[in-house]
Design a protein around this motif. Structure first.
Motif, PDB file in Angstrom:
ATOM      1  N   LEU A 218      -2.652   2.070 -12.342  1.00  0.00           N
ATOM      2  CA  LEU A 218      -2.259   0.750 -11.842  1.00  0.00           C
ATOM      3  C   LEU A 218      -1.924   0.808 -10.353  1.00  0.00           C
ATOM      4  N   SER A 219      -1.172   1.836  -9.950  1.00  0.00           N
ATOM      5  CA  SER A 219      -0.767   1.943  -8.552  1.00  0.00           C
ATOM      6  C   SER A 219      -1.968   2.130  -7.633  1.00  0.00           C
TER       7      SER A 219
ATOM      8  N   THR B 282      -6.390  10.596  -3.285  1.00  0.00           N
ATOM      9  CA  THR B 282      -4.978  10.239  -3.093  1.00  0.00           C
ATOM     10  C   THR B 282      -4.350  11.134  -2.035  1.00  0.00           C
TER      11      THR B 282
ATOM     12  N   PHE C  92       3.743   6.346  -5.023  1.00  0.00           N
ATOM     13  CA  PHE C  92       3.894   6.525  -6.464  1.00  0.00           C
ATOM     14  C   PHE C  92       2.780   7.409  -7.006  1.00  0.00           C
ATOM     15  N   ALA C  93       1.540   7.123  -6.631  1.00  0.00           N
ATOM     16  CA  ALA C  93       0.395   7.917  -7.088  1.00  0.00           C
ATOM     17  C   ALA C  93       0.450   9.341  -6.537  1.00  0.00           C
TER      18      ALA C  93
ATOM     19  N   VAL D 130      -4.020  -1.234  -7.402  1.00  0.00           N
ATOM     20  CA  VAL D 130      -3.368  -2.185  -6.487  1.00  0.00           C
ATOM     21  C   VAL D 130      -3.485  -1.694  -5.049  1.00  0.00           C
ATOM     22  N   SER D 131      -3.170  -0.413  -4.834  1.00  0.00           N
ATOM     23  CA  SER D 131      -3.195   0.136  -3.478  1.00  0.00           C
ATOM     24  C   SER D 131      -4.595   0.099  -2.888  1.00  0.00           C
TER      25      SER D 131
ATOM     26  N   GLY E  69       0.738   4.247 -15.024  1.00  0.00           N
ATOM     27  CA  GLY E  69       1.333   3.933 -13.729  1.00  0.00           C
ATOM     28  C   GLY E  69       0.469   4.406 -12.574  1.00  0.00           C
ATOM     29  N   TYR E  70      -0.128   5.588 -12.725  1.00  0.00           N
ATOM     30  CA  TYR E  70      -1.002   6.148 -11.692  1.00  0.00           C
ATOM     31  C   TYR E  70      -2.220   5.256 -11.475  1.00  0.00           C
TER      32      TYR E  70
ATOM     33  N   VAL F 249       4.071   1.730  -0.956  1.00  0.00           N
ATOM     34  CA  VAL F 249       4.832   1.924  -2.199  1.00  0.00           C
ATOM     35  C   VAL F 249       3.942   2.424  -3.325  1.00  0.00           C
ATOM     36  N   THR F 250       2.796   1.780  -3.515  1.00  0.00           N
ATOM     37  CA  THR F 250       1.908   2.171  -4.610  1.00  0.00           C
ATOM     38  C   THR F 250       1.256   3.532  -4.360  1.00  0.00           C
TER      39      THR F 250
ATOM     40  N   HIS G 119       0.827  -1.213   0.000  1.00  0.00           N
ATOM     41  CA  HIS G 119       0.000   0.000   0.000  1.00  0.00           C
ATOM     42  C   HIS G 119       0.862   1.263   0.000  1.00  0.00           C
TER      43      HIS G 119
END
Length: 208
Positions: A93-94, A156, A63-64, A97-98, A90-91, A59-60, A57
C-alpha cells in the motif's frame, strides 16, 4: 562480504536515511532541506501543493524502506506469518501510494525532463515490481514472489543510493542540477543490476 554483513549494512543504511528524513522534514524546517531550499531559489517555483505531495511521498517511502529488510531477511515462521502478511499489506500500500504521488513530483523534478524521466521510470517500475510480487504470492509462487520483492526493495533502496551518489556527482559536475540529472538514473539502475545478479545466484543454488 558475508550475507550477514550485507544485511546489517542494508538495515543500517535504511534506518539512517529514514532517521535523516524524519528529523529533516518532521523536526526541522523542510525549507532548510537541500532539495527544497534549491527549489525555493527558483522564482517560478510554487511550494504548494508540491510540498504536501512531497510529505506524502516521504512518509510512505520511509515506511516501505524500514519494513523491507524485515520482510526480506526474516524467515516467516508460523508465529511470524501473520505479521509478515500484515506488514506486506502495508509495504504494498505504501509503495502504491508513494509511487503514484511520485509521478506528480517527477513532473517538477530538479534537473528538468531528463531527471523527471529518470524518476518517473523508477516510480513505474517500483509500483509494477511490487504488484507483480503481490500477484505471485496470491498464486502461491513463493520463489517468484521473493525474487520480485527483492526487485521491489532494490528500487525502494533508491532512497538510500540517491543520497550516496548525489554528493560525489555534485563534486564531479560542479553543479547541483547536472548531478541531479544523473542521480535520477544511477540511484536505481545499478540497484536493479545488482539484485538481478543476486537472484540469478539464488536460482543456481536452488538447482544444485
Amino acid at each position: 562480504m558475508g550475507n550477514k554483513m550485507i544485511r546489517a549494512l542494508v538495515l543500517i543504511l535504511a534506518f539512517s536515511i529514514a532517521g535523516y528524513a524524519i528529523v529533516q522534514y518532521g523536526v526541522l524546517k523542510a525549507s532548510d532541506a537541500g532539495l527544497v531550499s534549491f527549489k525555493l531559489q527558483k522564482p517560478d517555483f510554487e511550494l504548494k501543493p508540491w510540498i504536501y505531495v512531497l510529505y506524502i511521498h516521504i512518509v510512505t517511502a520511509i515506511f516501505a524502506l524500514i519494513i523491507g529488510p524485515f520482510q526480506l531477511f526474516m524467515k516467516p515462521t508460523n508465529d511470524r506469518k501473520r505479521w509478515h502478511r500484515l506488514l506486506g499489506y502495508g509495504y504494498v500500500l505504501s509503495i502504491t501510494v508513494s509511487g503514484i504521488v511520485s509521478v506528480y513530483l517527477s513532473l517538477f523534478a530538479t534537473g528538468g525532463w531528463i531527471a523527471g524521466l529518470g524518476f518517473m521510470s523508477l516510480d513505474v517500475l517500483w509500483v509494477a515490481t511490487t504488484l507483480v510480487a503481490t500477484r505471485k504470492i496470491m498464486a502461491k509462487d513463493i520463489q517468484a514472489h521473493k525474487a520480485w520483492m527483492l526487485r521491489s526493495y532494490a528500487l525502494t533502496f533508491a532512497a538510500v543510493t540517491l543520497r550516496i551518489w548525489l554528493a560525489p556527482l555534485n563534486l564531479l559536475f560542479g553543479d547541483f542540477e547536472a548531478g541531479f540529472r544523473v542521480v535520477a538514473w544511477v540511484c536505481w539502475i545499478p540497484n536493479l543490476l545488482v539484485i538481478e545478479i543476486v537472484i540469478s545466484r539464488m536460482r543456481l543454488r536452488q538447482r544444485q
